[in-house]
Design a protein around this motif. Structure first.
Motif, short mmCIF file in Angstrom:
data_model
loop_
_atom_site.label_atom_id
_atom_site.label_comp_id
_atom_site.label_asym_id
_atom_site.label_seq_id
_atom_site.Cartn_x
_atom_site.Cartn_y
_atom_site.Cartn_z
N ARG A 89 -4.13 1.10 5.83
CA ARG A 89 -3.76 0.01 4.92
C ARG A 89 -2.30 -0.39 5.12
NH1 ARG A 89 -6.61 3.73 1.23
NH2 ARG A 89 -8.79 3.05 1.21
N GLN A 96 -5.20 5.51 4.22
CA GLN A 96 -3.97 4.98 3.63
C GLN A 96 -3.02 4.47 4.70
OE1 GLN A 96 -3.61 8.68 0.85
NE2 GLN A 96 -2.22 7.14 0.02
N PRO A 138 0.77 8.11 2.52
CA PRO A 138 0.19 9.39 2.09
C PRO A 138 1.14 10.15 1.17
CG PRO A 138 -0.13 9.08 4.44
CD PRO A 138 0.79 7.98 3.99
N PRO A 173 0.84 -1.21 0.00
CA PRO A 173 0.00 0.00 0.00
C PRO A 173 0.87 1.25 0.00
CG PRO A 173 -0.01 -1.04 2.16
CD PRO A 173 0.68 -2.00 1.24
N GLU A 174 0.37 2.27 -0.64
CA GLU A 174 1.12 3.53 -0.75
C GLU A 174 0.92 4.37 0.51
OE1 GLU A 174 3.12 4.78 -3.11
OE2 GLU A 174 3.02 2.90 -4.25
N ARG A 197 -9.10 10.42 4.10
CA ARG A 197 -8.60 9.52 3.04
C ARG A 197 -7.14 9.17 3.31
NH1 ARG A 197 -11.58 13.06 -0.36
NH2 ARG A 197 -9.69 14.21 -0.89
N GLU A 198 -6.35 10.14 3.73
CA GLU A 198 -4.94 9.87 4.02
C GLU A 198 -4.81 8.96 5.24
OE1 GLU A 198 -2.76 13.51 4.28
OE2 GLU A 198 -3.44 14.22 2.32
#
Length: 296
Positions: free
Chosen positions: A159, A156, A21, A18-19, A152-153
């Protein structure tokens, strides 16, 4: 006679990491800023107010015997999740491995495992409401669009920690009912939560490399310890959202609120005047410099 050709079995595709932020986002601006250090006690206390999380920390954590080292390790992980780039996912996997053996019975007699999504997701989730509430004092009020971006960040980061999308509310609109349900049904003044706001807690002095500093700490520690514990309790309760305070049973007076506002105003004005080498923690500062130079 024709021979049937045998196909070579293919290996399943490896799932990409997963990336973290993206540079320049909300978390990049605030996580490594020294003002965020003031918000961490509130988030940690809200985490351990969950019966299962509190039981796990009570039994397995070194927060009593090595509070400074434990805090340093937690902060290092947080910096890697946000600013670590390719190291972020590896750090997330390391944290999950550390929690594999943490299990037991919580204060309500229920079996728990620290990697159960119901527990692990709450530990992660607490950072979001604390960041919003404390940010209004220490940074600035954010717009609804910025709140959605921050969430949203934060997803991330979840994840990176190994949480699946099914484990976490996927929008801000879904988050708040989940959060309020947790406050109403799960959160309580656990033993660990009470310890973290106690002004008379047993707190060892921080380690120091210099012999002279160690000697000074030993002499001055009784007074420093009392002052630190009072300050920690003040920012822990002050920067915790009011509904979370109520769920844990923490008192907060109008006089304390006025003191918090005065203190926060001074911090909010003075910290941005500092040079970046003093305003940002080392890993955040280095990552931001690489990003500006185009070498990240």
């Amino acid at each position: 006679m024709k021979h049937k050709e045998l196909s070579t079995p293919t290996r399943p595709a490896t799932r990409p990491d997963p990336e973290p932020p993206a540079p320049g986002g909300m978390l990049w601006s605030t996580t490594g800023d020294i003002r965020s250090l003031l918000t961490l006690p509130a988030a940690f206390t809200l985490q351990v107010a969950h019966p299962a999380v509190g039981a796990g920390v009570d039994q397995y954590s070194a927060f009593r015997t090595d509070p400074w080292g434990r805090g340093e390790r937690s902060l290092r992980s947080l910096m890697l999740w946000v600013y670590g780039g390719a190291e972020a996912a590896a750090e997330g996997r390391r944290v999950r491995r550390l929690h594999k053996e943490i299990q037991g019975t919580d204060t309500r007699g229920r079996r728990y495992h620290s990697l159960d999504p119901a527990c692990f997701a709450w530990v992660h989730a607490t950072g979001f409401p604390v960041a919003l509430h404390a940010g209004r004092y220490l940074f600035r009020r954010i717009t609804p669009a910025q709140e959605r971006q921050l969430y949203r960040e934060w997803l991330q980061v979840g994840r990176i920690l190994g949480l699946h999308d099914r484990d976490m509310p996927q929008t801000v609109e879904e988050f708040w009912p989940y959060y309020h349900r947790m406050l109403a049904e799960e959160i309580e003044p656990t033993k660990v939560a009470r310890e973290l706001i106690a002004a008379d807690a047993d707190l060892p002095p921080p380690e120091a490399a210099s012999r002279a500093v160690r000697l000074l700490l030993r002499i001055a520690w009784p007074a420093l310890r009392t002052a630190y514990l009072h300050f920690r309790a003040f920012v822990t309760v002050g920067y915790m959202p009011p509904d979370a305070r109520a769920a844990i049973g923490l008192e907060w007076t109008p006089a304390q609120e006025r003191r918090l506002r005065r203190f926060s105003t001074a911090v909010r004005i003075l910290v941005p005047l500092l040079p970046e080498r003093l305003r940002y923690l080392p890993r955040a500062r280095a990552a931001r410099a690489r990003w500006r130079a185009g070498t990240l």
